[in-house]
Write a protein that holds these residues in place. Structure first.
Motif, mmCIF file in Angstrom:
data_model
loop_
_atom_site.group_PDB
_atom_site.id
_atom_site.type_symbol
_atom_site.label_atom_id
_atom_site.label_comp_id
_atom_site.label_asym_id
_atom_site.label_seq_id
_atom_site.Cartn_x
_atom_site.Cartn_y
_atom_site.Cartn_z
ATOM 1 N N SER A 131 -18.734 11.893 12.761
ATOM 2 C CA SER A 131 -19.950 11.468 11.861
ATOM 3 C C SER A 131 -20.956 12.529 11.816
ATOM 4 N N LEU A 132 -20.993 13.329 12.911
ATOM 5 C CA LEU A 132 -22.009 14.481 12.723
ATOM 6 C C LEU A 132 -21.613 15.266 11.703
ATOM 7 N N ARG A 133 -20.077 15.727 11.403
ATOM 8 C CA ARG A 133 -19.851 16.352 10.503
ATOM 9 C C ARG A 133 -19.896 15.701 9.116
ATOM 10 N N GLU A 134 -19.631 14.193 9.022
ATOM 11 C CA GLU A 134 -20.001 13.678 7.637
ATOM 12 C C GLU A 134 -21.564 13.977 7.377
ATOM 13 N N GLN A 135 -22.396 14.007 8.360
ATOM 14 C CA GLN A 135 -24.071 14.267 7.863
ATOM 15 C C GLN A 135 -24.103 15.540 7.859
ATOM 16 N N GLY A 136 -23.051 16.404 7.931
ATOM 17 C CA GLY A 136 -23.499 17.920 7.596
ATOM 18 C C GLY A 136 -23.962 18.773 8.800
ATOM 19 N N VAL A 137 -23.853 18.224 9.931
ATOM 20 C CA VAL A 137 -24.784 18.814 11.220
ATOM 21 C C VAL A 137 -23.630 19.692 11.844
ATOM 22 N N LYS A 138 -22.370 19.401 11.696
ATOM 23 C CA LYS A 138 -21.248 20.112 12.013
ATOM 24 C C LYS A 138 -20.257 20.456 11.109
ATOM 25 N N ARG A 139 -19.488 21.664 10.705
ATOM 26 C CA ARG A 139 -18.621 21.909 9.984
ATOM 27 C C ARG A 139 -17.146 22.027 10.357
ATOM 28 N N LEU A 140 -17.083 22.443 11.518
ATOM 29 C CA LEU A 140 -15.595 22.854 12.069
ATOM 30 C C LEU A 140 -15.196 21.598 12.804
ATOM 31 N N ILE A 168 -32.761 17.087 30.598
ATOM 32 C CA ILE A 168 -31.364 17.194 31.170
ATOM 33 C C ILE A 168 -30.804 16.117 30.307
ATOM 34 N N ALA A 169 -31.284 14.888 30.387
ATOM 35 C CA ALA A 169 -30.465 13.654 29.667
ATOM 36 C C ALA A 169 -30.222 14.206 28.091
ATOM 37 N N ALA A 170 -31.336 14.901 27.528
ATOM 38 C CA ALA A 170 -30.812 15.219 26.055
ATOM 39 C C ALA A 170 -29.813 16.087 26.030
ATOM 40 N N SER A 171 -29.686 17.063 27.045
ATOM 41 C CA SER A 171 -28.641 18.122 26.970
ATOM 42 C C SER A 171 -27.536 17.437 27.349
ATOM 43 N N GLU A 172 -27.406 16.316 28.060
ATOM 44 C CA GLU A 172 -26.126 15.817 28.496
ATOM 45 C C GLU A 172 -25.663 14.782 27.159
ATOM 46 N N GLN A 173 -26.517 14.576 26.731
ATOM 47 C CA GLN A 173 -26.192 13.490 25.454
ATOM 48 C C GLN A 173 -25.327 14.467 24.361
ATOM 49 N N SER A 174 -26.021 15.504 24.265
ATOM 50 C CA SER A 174 -25.315 16.528 23.373
ATOM 51 C C SER A 174 -23.990 16.919 23.322
ATOM 52 N N PHE A 175 -23.640 16.723 25.022
ATOM 53 C CA PHE A 175 -22.087 16.737 25.040
ATOM 54 C C PHE A 175 -21.372 15.923 24.432
ATOM 55 N N LYS A 218 -11.048 19.238 16.296
ATOM 56 C CA LYS A 218 -9.845 19.821 17.018
ATOM 57 C C LYS A 218 -10.019 21.169 17.210
ATOM 58 N N ALA A 219 -10.381 21.968 16.043
ATOM 59 C CA ALA A 219 -10.757 23.266 15.962
ATOM 60 C C ALA A 219 -11.865 23.803 17.108
ATOM 61 N N THR A 220 -12.758 22.724 17.297
ATOM 62 C CA THR A 220 -13.958 22.847 17.904
ATOM 63 C C THR A 220 -13.766 22.983 19.519
ATOM 64 N N GLN A 221 -12.638 21.736 19.794
ATOM 65 C CA GLN A 221 -12.143 21.935 21.157
ATOM 66 C C GLN A 221 -11.413 23.137 21.380
ATOM 67 N N ALA A 222 -10.641 23.500 20.586
ATOM 68 C CA ALA A 222 -9.757 24.623 20.779
ATOM 69 C C ALA A 222 -10.572 25.916 21.232
ATOM 70 N N ALA A 223 -11.666 26.051 20.319
ATOM 71 C CA ALA A 223 -12.552 27.310 20.411
ATOM 72 C C ALA A 223 -13.232 27.092 21.863
ATOM 73 N N LEU A 224 -13.810 26.062 22.155
ATOM 74 C CA LEU A 224 -14.339 26.030 23.577
ATOM 75 C C LEU A 224 -13.360 26.382 24.519
ATOM 76 N N MET A 280 -19.230 28.156 15.604
ATOM 77 C CA MET A 280 -18.793 29.069 16.710
ATOM 78 C C MET A 280 -19.968 29.235 17.754
ATOM 79 N N SER A 281 -21.081 29.941 17.299
ATOM 80 C CA SER A 281 -22.041 30.353 18.063
ATOM 81 C C SER A 281 -22.610 29.446 18.787
ATOM 82 N N ALA A 282 -22.848 28.102 18.268
ATOM 83 C CA ALA A 282 -23.351 26.930 18.680
ATOM 84 C C ALA A 282 -22.564 26.495 19.965
ATOM 85 N N LEU A 283 -21.409 26.877 19.982
ATOM 86 C CA LEU A 283 -20.593 26.343 21.363
ATOM 87 C C LEU A 283 -20.975 27.004 22.672
#
Ligand code: HEM
Length: 372
Positions: free
Chosen positions: A253-262, A235-242, A265-271, A342-345
């Motif tokens: 920084s996740l985006r710079e590492q290539g973990v995220k692309r979107l 549960i702590a790991a899931s909470e951390q991912s938020f 701002k667009a991620t928040q809007a999509a969510l 988008m699916s990862a949201l």
């Protein structure tokens, strides 16, 4: 006005050109001068695919033109959705055609495979155009050595400079006005420019409350301390991912590492769209997001299905285009996804009952404007 010439089926559909476009290389190169029976099926299947790719590109080009408008007129959002849905309907047709080709046995294929070198599906420029226009990046590719001639390379280079569907969709999401909506504690628009954080603070509280609730239930119901500790750690790991969702620096920084692309701002809007999809204003954007996720799936499924057919047909041999064959194709099925963010949201959704209620001014903006 031009005098009307009656249309004739054969001419209208250019059937002379299409039906005379199957030249069997086995007839030309096999030593016994006999054509391999299944080469016709092989050619026609590929040609049928290329026609469907062309239809998909026609839809995608019009979608890109519509999405390039700023602002994007609302009726055009419906049109984009409609055309995306058409592309998605072509998906199952592409999948099923594999079955017809699989009636060719590996031995039948060997009757003419030798005359295909070094041509391969690698050189399907229409397929590459689809990938690029959707937004697959060169950096995602497992190989860029596609053995294309200058003409085909020039076609791809021209498209490389143009914004893809991913880029246009991201820009559209970033421009969503509800990210700028503000309200005070009573739900009134406070008029000063304090954007988006009011909502996200509330969402964060709701997320914390949800995890607290989960923790409490686990503590009460787990059989022993060891299992409880394991579940609490999960549960702590899931909470951390938020946390990246609420902190732009962490997210970037996740985006710079290539973990995220979107973008953040667009991620928040999509969510936000996913969370409050029941509101009329968010229905079309929601369905549009669903459609691009489905389109990603269409391509992944086809890639996977194609890879299985290849395994059955040539086993672990290398492809005529020089790749490792099955292994390459299977990896591609996993890796070549455009709208994965988008699916990862879904990982950031919380149950409806835990969602913060939107303030009245915001919810009325999202509703039918003619209702009192
Ligand atoms: C007997 C049937 C088939 C076999 C054995 C086969 C085999 C392969 C192999 C081994 C590759 C990897 C590239 C290489 O090294 O050649 C490939 C790529 C590809 N094939 Fe096929 N293929 C078949 C049918 C088809 C059909 C019907 C299509 C429809 C257009 C198709 C489209 C593609 C595409 C687009 C790629 C590039 C995939 C990518 O790079 O992600 N193939 N094929």
């Amino acid at each position: 006005m031009k005098p009307y010439k009656p249309a004739y089926y054969r001419d209208y559909l250019s059937l002379d050109a299409i039906l005379n476009a199957q030249s069997l290389r086995s007839a030309e190169y096999n030593n016994d001068q006999e054509s391999a029976h299944d080469e016709m099926l092989f050619i026609i299947t590929h040609q049928a695919y290329e026609l469907w790719f062309k239809q998909m590109l026609t839809e995608l080009d019009s979608i890109l033109a519509l999405m390039s408008q700023q602002p994007l007129p609302e009726p055009d959002v419906a049109l984009v959705l409609h055309r995306l849905q058409r592309m998605n309907k072509i998906g199952p047709v592409m999948l099923h055609q594999v079955e017809i080709l699989e009636t060719m046995t590996p031995m039948d294929f060997l009757d003419f495979r030798g005359v295909l070198y070094p041509a391969s599906g690698f050189q399907s420029v229409q397929f590459r155009l689809l990938e690029m226009k959707l937004g697959l990046q060169d950096s995602q590719r497992l190989t860029t050595h596609l053995r294309l001639d200058d003409r085909d390379n020039a076609r791809l280079d021209a498209v490389r400079q143009q914004p893809s569907l991913f880029v246009l969709l991201e820009g559209w999401l970033e421009r969503m006005p509800f990210l700028e909506w503000q309200h005070d504690d009573n739900g009134n628009d406070d008029g000063n420019n304090q954007p988006r954080y009011a909502f996200w603070q509330e969402y964060r509280l709701a997320v914390t409350a949800m995890f607290d609730h989960e923790r409490q239930i686990m503590r009460e119901t787990m059989p022993d301390e060891r299992t409880t500790a394991q579940v609490l750690a999960q549960i702590a790991a899931s909470e951390q991912s938020f946390s990246a969702l609420f902190d732009e620096t962490t997210y970037n920084s996740l985006r710079e590492q290539g973990v995220k692309r979107l973008s953040f701002k667009a991620t928040q809007a999509a969510l936000f769209i996913f969370l409050y999809r029941e509101y009329p204003l968010l229905q079309l954007p929601f369905r549009l997001l669903e459609s691009v996720i489905a389109l990603d799936e269409v391509f992944s499924l086809w890639r996977y299905r194609h890879a299985q057919m290849v395994l059955r047909m040539i086993g672990a041999r290398i492809g005529t285009g020089g790749s490792s064959g099955y292994d390459y194709l299977l990896q591609g099925a996993m890796k070549y996804r455009v709208f994965a963010d988008m699916s990862a949201l879904s990982a950031f959704l919380i149950p409806r009952r835990s969602l913060p209620a939107l303030p009245p001014n915001v919810s009325s903006m999202l509703g039918f404007s003619f209702e009192k």
